[in-house]
Design a protein around this motif. Structure first.
Motif, mmCIF file in Angstrom:
data_model
loop_
_atom_site.group_PDB
_atom_site.id
_atom_site.type_symbol
_atom_site.label_atom_id
_atom_site.label_comp_id
_atom_site.label_asym_id
_atom_site.label_seq_id
_atom_site.Cartn_x
_atom_site.Cartn_y
_atom_site.Cartn_z
ATOM 1 N N LEU A 142 28.642 -11.535 -45.973
ATOM 2 C CA LEU A 142 29.579 -12.083 -46.961
ATOM 3 C C LEU A 142 30.444 -13.175 -46.370
ATOM 4 O O LEU A 142 30.703 -14.203 -47.019
ATOM 5 C CB LEU A 142 30.457 -10.949 -47.505
ATOM 6 C CG LEU A 142 29.736 -9.871 -48.339
ATOM 7 C CD1 LEU A 142 30.692 -8.747 -48.690
ATOM 8 C CD2 LEU A 142 29.148 -10.485 -49.603
ATOM 9 N N GLU A 145 28.514 -16.430 -45.974
ATOM 10 C CA GLU A 145 28.374 -17.201 -47.212
ATOM 11 C C GLU A 145 29.591 -18.079 -47.482
ATOM 12 O O GLU A 145 29.533 -19.009 -48.278
ATOM 13 C CB GLU A 145 28.153 -16.252 -48.388
ATOM 14 C CG GLU A 145 26.824 -15.507 -48.349
ATOM 15 C CD GLU A 145 25.647 -16.448 -48.444
ATOM 16 O OE1 GLU A 145 25.759 -17.482 -49.118
ATOM 17 O OE2 GLU A 145 24.607 -16.151 -47.825
ATOM 18 N N HIS A 146 30.717 -17.755 -46.821
ATOM 19 C CA HIS A 146 31.921 -18.565 -46.967
ATOM 20 C C HIS A 146 32.182 -19.426 -45.732
ATOM 21 O O HIS A 146 33.300 -19.903 -45.517
ATOM 22 C CB HIS A 146 33.134 -17.671 -47.234
ATOM 23 C CG HIS A 146 33.122 -17.040 -48.593
ATOM 24 N ND1 HIS A 146 32.317 -15.958 -48.899
ATOM 25 C CD2 HIS A 146 33.803 -17.336 -49.739
ATOM 26 C CE1 HIS A 146 32.514 -15.608 -50.160
ATOM 27 N NE2 HIS A 146 33.397 -16.427 -50.693
ATOM 28 N N LEU A 173 39.631 -18.909 -48.816
ATOM 29 C CA LEU A 173 39.064 -17.793 -49.579
ATOM 30 C C LEU A 173 39.900 -17.518 -50.813
ATOM 31 O O LEU A 173 41.131 -17.658 -50.791
ATOM 32 C CB LEU A 173 38.998 -16.528 -48.702
ATOM 33 C CG LEU A 173 38.203 -16.662 -47.396
ATOM 34 C CD1 LEU A 173 38.268 -15.366 -46.608
ATOM 35 C CD2 LEU A 173 36.757 -17.042 -47.679
ATOM 36 N N SER A 174 39.245 -17.113 -51.874
ATOM 37 C CA SER A 174 39.940 -16.823 -53.122
ATOM 38 C C SER A 174 40.621 -15.465 -53.057
ATOM 39 O O SER A 174 40.322 -14.630 -52.200
ATOM 40 C CB SER A 174 38.946 -16.849 -54.297
ATOM 41 O OG SER A 174 38.001 -15.797 -54.165
ATOM 42 N N PHE A 177 38.010 -12.590 -53.568
ATOM 43 C CA PHE A 177 37.258 -12.228 -52.374
ATOM 44 C C PHE A 177 38.146 -11.518 -51.365
ATOM 45 O O PHE A 177 37.699 -10.619 -50.643
ATOM 46 C CB PHE A 177 36.635 -13.469 -51.737
ATOM 47 C CG PHE A 177 35.760 -13.167 -50.558
ATOM 48 C CD1 PHE A 177 34.497 -12.614 -50.727
ATOM 49 C CD2 PHE A 177 36.205 -13.417 -49.266
ATOM 50 C CE1 PHE A 177 33.698 -12.324 -49.629
ATOM 51 C CE2 PHE A 177 35.409 -13.115 -48.167
ATOM 52 C CZ PHE A 177 34.148 -12.582 -48.353
ATOM 53 N N THR A 180 38.247 -7.932 -52.306
ATOM 54 C CA THR A 180 36.986 -7.275 -51.926
ATOM 55 C C THR A 180 36.959 -6.986 -50.430
ATOM 56 O O THR A 180 36.561 -5.901 -49.996
ATOM 57 C CB THR A 180 35.795 -8.167 -52.302
ATOM 58 O OG1 THR A 180 35.838 -8.458 -53.697
ATOM 59 C CG2 THR A 180 34.484 -7.486 -51.951
ATOM 60 N N LEU A 181 37.404 -7.937 -49.644
ATOM 61 C CA LEU A 181 37.426 -7.770 -48.198
ATOM 62 C C LEU A 181 38.411 -6.674 -47.781
ATOM 63 O O LEU A 181 38.142 -5.906 -46.850
ATOM 64 C CB LEU A 181 37.790 -9.101 -47.530
ATOM 65 C CG LEU A 181 37.387 -9.276 -46.060
ATOM 66 C CD1 LEU A 181 35.874 -9.157 -45.916
ATOM 67 C CD2 LEU A 181 37.872 -10.622 -45.537
#
Length: 325
Positions: A142, A145-146, A173-174, A177, A180-181
């Protein structure tokens, strides 16, 4: 009925049973439900009972031994050549009945409840480690991907996650996200705590077991290796020599020979993969310290590492440890 040998094909609900007398004549050839199995065996005189070493086999072996019978467990791969016809419960039971009477058959030691309880600790801990590894790999994917590449090692990843969660916007990062992290970091912390709990439980067993204390005197053997070996082997008298235990763990070379041409390949990797892995990791740790020691064993390991490489030397040292243990 004068039944002398019985083969039982274990299952969840319906078992295949095949019994013969002293001359090999079939006296019992039927399917029995789970609740009626012990009722059938209690009516028979003490005899030899054979079963495949599969799920619930050790439980049934202990229960049947209480009735006065002699129970032998066998690996399914050694039973298959004795099966006649198609594969079904009656034919499997007949094959087991035939295989258990072979003089050269190799049998599996019956585990006690204490051994299975200790083995359960290792199995659950192993599953937690697999779950943590999968979670860490998912985090790496993940983040990749960023555009964020995490260094190798779980410790580096933990530090990176702390830095990212402190200021996710600085990494581009948003907020979604970041949430989620954060949830993944909580799951990772939970897995770390559960693994630490199981390590403590294994440590308590190790501290109170005299056999584990003796095993830990060997270089490269700690609480994990000692308790796992006690749980898997139990009574080492089942093996004729230390080499048999090493072969049982898959630490000896595979052989593909014919005539006067002897070919030895890599290790066979048979038996308990988990225990073999622990022994090799313990040997790797001991091999790293061997260069700073001057005893005969360390000198041998250091010379082998220079001649054949680190990995070969580690497996050879694990093989030597298994024979000593």
């Amino acid at each position: 009925m004068k039944v002398k040998t019985i083969g039982i094909d274990l299952a969840k609900e319906v078992f295949g049973v095949h019994g013969v007398d002293a001359r090999g004549k079939s006296l019992v050839h039927k399917r029995v439900s789970r609740k009626h199995l012990l009722g059938l065996l209690v009516k028979l005189e003490p005899c030899l009972v054979g079963m495949e070493a599969c799920g619930s086999a050790h439980h049934w072996a202990r229960e049947i031994e209480k009735l006065g019978h002699t129970v032998k467990l066998m690996s399914p791969q050694f039973v298959a050549p004795y099966r006649k016809g198609n594969k079904n419960d009656p034919n499997d039971a007949e094959a087991i009945c035939e295989a258990v009477t072979r003089p050269s058959m190799r049998f599996v030691p019956i585990k006690s409840e204490a051994q299975q309880d200790l083995q359960a600790l290792h199995r659950v801990r192993e599953q937690l480690l697999k779950s943590r590894t999968a979670l860490v790999n998912q985090v790496r994917g993940l983040l990749g991907e960023h555009g964020i590449v995490a260094p190798r090692g779980i410790a580096h990843l933990r530090r990176l996650m702390v830095e990212i969660l402190a200021e996710p916007a600085s990494r581009g990062l948003s907020g979604l996200f970041g949430e989620t992290l954060f949830e993944i970091a909580e799951r990772l912390r939970f897995l770390d705590e559960r693994i630490r709990t199981y390590d403590l439980r294994i440590g308590r067993v190790f501290a109170h077991d005299e056999r584990c204390q003796r095993l830990a005197k060997v270089e490269g053997v700690g609480p994990l290796v000692a308790t796992a070996l006690v749980a898997a082997v139990g009574n080492a008298n089942e093996f004729k020599s230390g080499r048999e235990l090493s072969a049982w763990l898959g630490l000896v070379p595979r052989q593909h020979s014919s005539g006067n041409r002897n070919v030895l390949l890599g290790i066979s990797k048979r038996g308990d993969r988990y225990l073999r892995t622990l022994l090799i990791h313990g040997a790797r740790s001991a091999l790293c310290r061997a260069e700073r020691r001057s005893d005969r064993r360390s000198i041998w390991a250091s010379k082998l590492k220079l001649a054949r490489g680190f990995n070969v030397a580690a497996v050879a040292l694990a093989d030597k440890n298994a024979r000593i243990l």
